[in-house]
Design a protein around this motif. Structure first.
Motif, PDB file in Angstrom:
ATOM      1  N   VAL A   1       3.181  -4.353  -2.660  1.00 27.58           N
ATOM      2  CA  VAL A   1       3.040  -2.934  -2.295  1.00 27.58           C
ATOM      3  C   VAL A   1       1.937  -2.337  -3.165  1.00 27.58           C
ATOM      4  CG1 VAL A   1       4.163  -0.687  -2.085  1.00 27.58           C
ATOM      5  CG2 VAL A   1       5.500  -2.765  -1.718  1.00 27.58           C
ATOM      6  N   LEU A   2       0.827  -1.998  -2.533  1.00 28.58           N
ATOM      7  CA  LEU A   2      -0.264  -1.386  -3.296  1.00 28.58           C
ATOM      8  C   LEU A   2      -0.008   0.103  -3.423  1.00 28.58           C
ATOM      9  CD1 LEU A   2      -3.419  -3.172  -1.841  1.00 28.58           C
ATOM     10  CD2 LEU A   2      -2.086  -3.777  -3.860  1.00 28.58           C
ATOM     11  N   ARG A   3      -0.242   0.613  -4.596  1.00 25.36           N
ATOM     12  CA  ARG A   3      -0.084   2.039  -4.849  1.00 25.36           C
ATOM     13  C   ARG A   3      -1.409   2.624  -5.303  1.00 25.36           C
ATOM     14  NH1 ARG A   3       5.212   3.531  -5.230  1.00 25.36           N
ATOM     15  NH2 ARG A   3       4.273   5.480  -4.525  1.00 25.36           N
ATOM     16  N   ALA A   4      -1.612   3.895  -5.044  1.00 24.72           N
ATOM     17  CA  ALA A   4      -2.800   4.592  -5.544  1.00 24.72           C
ATOM     18  C   ALA A   4      -2.415   6.041  -5.763  1.00 24.72           C
ATOM     19  CB  ALA A   4      -3.954   4.492  -4.546  1.00 24.72           C
ATOM     20  N   HIS A   5      -3.014   6.633  -6.775  1.00 20.27           N
ATOM     21  CA  HIS A   5      -2.804   8.056  -7.040  1.00 20.27           C
ATOM     22  C   HIS A   5      -2.918   8.798  -5.700  1.00 20.27           C
ATOM     23  CE1 HIS A   5      -3.333  12.066  -8.507  1.00 20.27           C
ATOM     24  NE2 HIS A   5      -3.458  11.694  -9.776  1.00 20.27           N
TER      25      HIS A   5
ATOM     26  N   ALA B   1       3.684  10.736   1.695  1.00 23.08           N
ATOM     27  CA  ALA B   1       4.359   9.428   1.740  1.00 23.08           C
ATOM     28  C   ALA B   1       4.099   8.644   0.451  1.00 23.08           C
ATOM     29  CB  ALA B   1       3.875   8.641   2.955  1.00 23.08           C
ATOM     30  N   GLU B   2       2.850   8.697  -0.015  1.00 18.30           N
ATOM     31  CA  GLU B   2       2.523   7.978  -1.255  1.00 18.30           C
ATOM     32  C   GLU B   2       3.236   8.627  -2.446  1.00 18.30           C
ATOM     33  OE1 GLU B   2       1.172   5.174  -1.717  1.00 18.30           O
ATOM     34  OE2 GLU B   2       1.013   5.243  -3.893  1.00 18.30           O
ATOM     35  N   LEU B   3       3.273   9.948  -2.442  1.00 18.66           N
ATOM     36  CA  LEU B   3       3.900  10.701  -3.543  1.00 18.66           C
ATOM     37  C   LEU B   3       5.372  10.323  -3.713  1.00 18.66           C
ATOM     38  CD1 LEU B   3       3.331  13.151  -5.491  1.00 18.66           C
ATOM     39  CD2 LEU B   3       4.146  14.626  -3.661  1.00 18.66           C
ATOM     40  N   VAL B   4       6.074  10.131  -2.622  1.00 22.66           N
ATOM     41  CA  VAL B   4       7.525   9.892  -2.724  1.00 22.66           C
ATOM     42  C   VAL B   4       7.927   8.445  -2.413  1.00 22.66           C
ATOM     43  CG1 VAL B   4       8.074  12.311  -2.275  1.00 22.66           C
ATOM     44  CG2 VAL B   4       8.067  10.715  -0.357  1.00 22.66           C
ATOM     45  N   ASP B   5       6.973   7.527  -2.528  1.00 23.23           N
ATOM     46  CA  ASP B   5       7.276   6.077  -2.478  1.00 23.23           C
ATOM     47  C   ASP B   5       7.843   5.573  -1.144  1.00 23.23           C
ATOM     48  OD1 ASP B   5       6.751   6.288  -5.263  1.00 23.23           O
ATOM     49  OD2 ASP B   5       8.875   6.483  -5.738  1.00 23.23           O
ATOM     50  N   VAL B   6       7.435   6.172  -0.027  1.00 24.29           N
ATOM     51  CA  VAL B   6       8.031   5.793   1.264  1.00 24.29           C
ATOM     52  C   VAL B   6       7.944   4.282   1.537  1.00 24.29           C
ATOM     53  CG1 VAL B   6       7.797   6.022   3.780  1.00 24.29           C
ATOM     54  CG2 VAL B   6       7.806   8.054   2.355  1.00 24.29           C
ATOM     55  N   ILE B   7       6.762   3.725   1.404  1.00 26.33           N
ATOM     56  CA  ILE B   7       6.585   2.298   1.746  1.00 26.33           C
ATOM     57  C   ILE B   7       7.342   1.405   0.753  1.00 26.33           C
ATOM     58  CG2 ILE B   7       4.895   0.429   2.021  1.00 26.33           C
ATOM     59  CD1 ILE B   7       4.254   2.255   4.204  1.00 26.33           C
ATOM     60  N   LEU B   8       7.313   1.774  -0.513  1.00 23.84           N
ATOM     61  CA  LEU B   8       8.036   0.971  -1.510  1.00 23.84           C
ATOM     62  C   LEU B   8       9.518   0.906  -1.169  1.00 23.84           C
ATOM     63  CD1 LEU B   8       8.153  -0.571  -4.245  1.00 23.84           C
ATOM     64  CD2 LEU B   8       8.668   1.640  -5.309  1.00 23.84           C
TER      65      LEU B   8
ATOM     66  N   ILE C   1       6.517  -6.901  -5.133  1.00 24.80           N
ATOM     67  CA  ILE C   1       5.676  -6.662  -6.313  1.00 24.80           C
ATOM     68  C   ILE C   1       4.847  -5.413  -6.051  1.00 24.80           C
ATOM     69  CG2 ILE C   1       3.602  -7.501  -7.469  1.00 24.80           C
ATOM     70  CD1 ILE C   1       4.663 -10.291  -7.277  1.00 24.80           C
ATOM     71  N   GLU C   2       4.945  -4.477  -6.977  1.00 29.89           N
ATOM     72  CA  GLU C   2       4.201  -3.233  -6.830  1.00 29.89           C
ATOM     73  C   GLU C   2       2.985  -3.296  -7.750  1.00 29.89           C
ATOM     74  OE1 GLU C   2       6.601  -0.016  -8.207  1.00 29.89           O
ATOM     75  OE2 GLU C   2       5.541   1.458  -7.025  1.00 29.89           O
ATOM     76  N   VAL C   3       1.834  -2.904  -7.233  1.00 36.13           N
ATOM     77  CA  VAL C   3       0.620  -2.935  -8.054  1.00 36.13           C
ATOM     78  C   VAL C   3      -0.088  -1.588  -7.937  1.00 36.13           C
ATOM     79  CG1 VAL C   3      -1.614  -4.057  -8.443  1.00 36.13           C
ATOM     80  CG2 VAL C   3       0.337  -5.435  -7.707  1.00 36.13           C
TER      81      VAL C   3
ATOM     82  N   ARG D   1       8.682  -6.856  -9.148  1.00 37.19           N
ATOM     83  CA  ARG D   1       8.223  -5.943 -10.198  1.00 37.19           C
ATOM     84  C   ARG D   1       7.993  -4.595  -9.542  1.00 37.19           C
ATOM     85  NH1 ARG D   1       2.484  -5.649 -13.155  1.00 37.19           N
ATOM     86  NH2 ARG D   1       1.972  -4.871 -11.085  1.00 37.19           N
ATOM     87  N   VAL D   2       8.942  -3.705  -9.760  1.00 40.35           N
ATOM     88  CA  VAL D   2       8.859  -2.394  -9.114  1.00 40.35           C
ATOM     89  C   VAL D   2       9.144  -1.277 -10.122  1.00 40.35           C
ATOM     90  CG1 VAL D   2       9.411  -3.205  -6.781  1.00 40.35           C
ATOM     91  CG2 VAL D   2      11.258  -2.576  -8.311  1.00 40.35           C
ATOM     92  N   GLY D   3       8.821  -0.062  -9.705  1.00 38.53           N
ATOM     93  CA  GLY D   3       9.078   1.096 -10.568  1.00 38.53           C
ATOM     94  C   GLY D   3       7.988   1.319 -11.595  1.00 38.53           C
ATOM     95  N   ILE D   4       6.766   0.938 -11.243  1.00 35.70           N
ATOM     96  CA  ILE D   4       5.685   1.031 -12.231  1.00 35.70           C
ATOM     97  C   ILE D   4       4.886   2.328 -12.136  1.00 35.70           C
ATOM     98  CG2 ILE D   4       5.427  -1.480 -12.454  1.00 35.70           C
ATOM     99  CD1 ILE D   4       2.801  -1.008 -10.700  1.00 35.70           C
ATOM    100  N   VAL D   5       5.093   3.089 -11.064  1.00 35.69           N
ATOM    101  CA  VAL D   5       4.391   4.379 -10.992  1.00 35.69           C
ATOM    102  C   VAL D   5       5.390   5.503 -10.754  1.00 35.69           C
ATOM    103  CG1 VAL D   5       2.226   3.394 -10.079  1.00 35.69           C
ATOM    104  CG2 VAL D   5       3.921   4.310  -8.493  1.00 35.69           C
TER     105      VAL D   5
END
Ligand SMILES: Nc1ncnc2c1ncn2[C@@H]1O[C@H](COP(=O)(O)OP(=O)(O)OP(=O)(O)O)[C@@H](O)[C@H]1O
Length: 177
Positions: free
Chosen positions: A85-89, A113-120, A131-133, A158-162
């Motif tokens: 799961v790719l994340r970006a600000h 959606a990105e703000l509240v982790d929908v995809i994660l 794995i979240e990056v 590996r989750v919960g990094i942002v």
């Protein structure tokens, strides 16, 4: 091994997936193109609406046992060995989608959606191996190196990094409040 690369539109899935596939010597599959090629889903305006079960069923039939990096914001619904799961600000997501000319409503929807982790959250409901990056401030090469290192180390979760709630104030202009 099937590696699904997912995330909010604009986080960099396509860029990272192509590079990751190249480094691993895996086949690269764009899930939207695959769905269109297979005649799965229906165009609603410029959006492709797909039946996720039908997509997953066909994908498994075609790719089970193969080495594939599959790129798409629905890829976490497929039977994958690993979900990245790719994340970006969220501000970056907003800037990129605005630059692509997305309507304000659609930009807002994706920033939220990105703000509240929908995809994660969806990915975690579907798969154990997530794995979240965080791609923020990294080059695509650095992101791929991080993924390759985690795979090499055998890390499967590996989750919960942002925590984008910390940057909420910076993204308010994008939100549909
Ligand atoms: N660390 C990074 N990882 C990935 N892309 C990055 C990174 N830094 C900057 N970018 C840029 O961000 C953009 C991301 O576009 P890309 O099409 O890969 O995103 P996407 O998540 O596949 O979007 P969509 O799902 O809407 O197609 C590209 O222009 C890419 O060069």
């Amino acid at each position: 091994m099937i590696i699904a690369v997912t995330g909010t539109p604009g986080v960099g899935k396509t860029t990272v997936s192509k590079l990751l596939a190249e480094k691993l010597g895996y086949e690269y599959v764009n899930l939207r193109d695959y769905a269109i090629e297979k005649g799965i889903g229906e165009m609603k305006g410029d959006e492709l609406e797909v039946e996720v079960d039908e997509l997953a069923y066909n994908f498994e039939k075609d790719f089970a046992g193969k080495d594939v990096v599959v790129d798409g914001h629905l890829s976490h619904f497929l039977k994958a060995d690993l979900v990245v799961v790719l994340r970006a600000h969220p501000k970056l997501v907003g800037e990129r989608l605005e630059a692509r000319g997305y309507p304000k409503e659609k930009v807002g929807e994706n920033v939220e959606a990105e703000l509240v982790d929908v995809i994660l959250v969806e990915a975690l409901e579907e798969n154990e191996n997530v794995i979240e990056v965080d791609t923020t401030g990294k080059t695509p090469e650095e992101v791929v190196e991080e993924v390759l290192e985690l795979i090499k180390e055998g890390v499967k979760r590996r989750v919960g990094i942002v925590d984008w709630s910390e940057v909420y104030d910076e993204v308010v202009p994008y939100l549909r409040l």
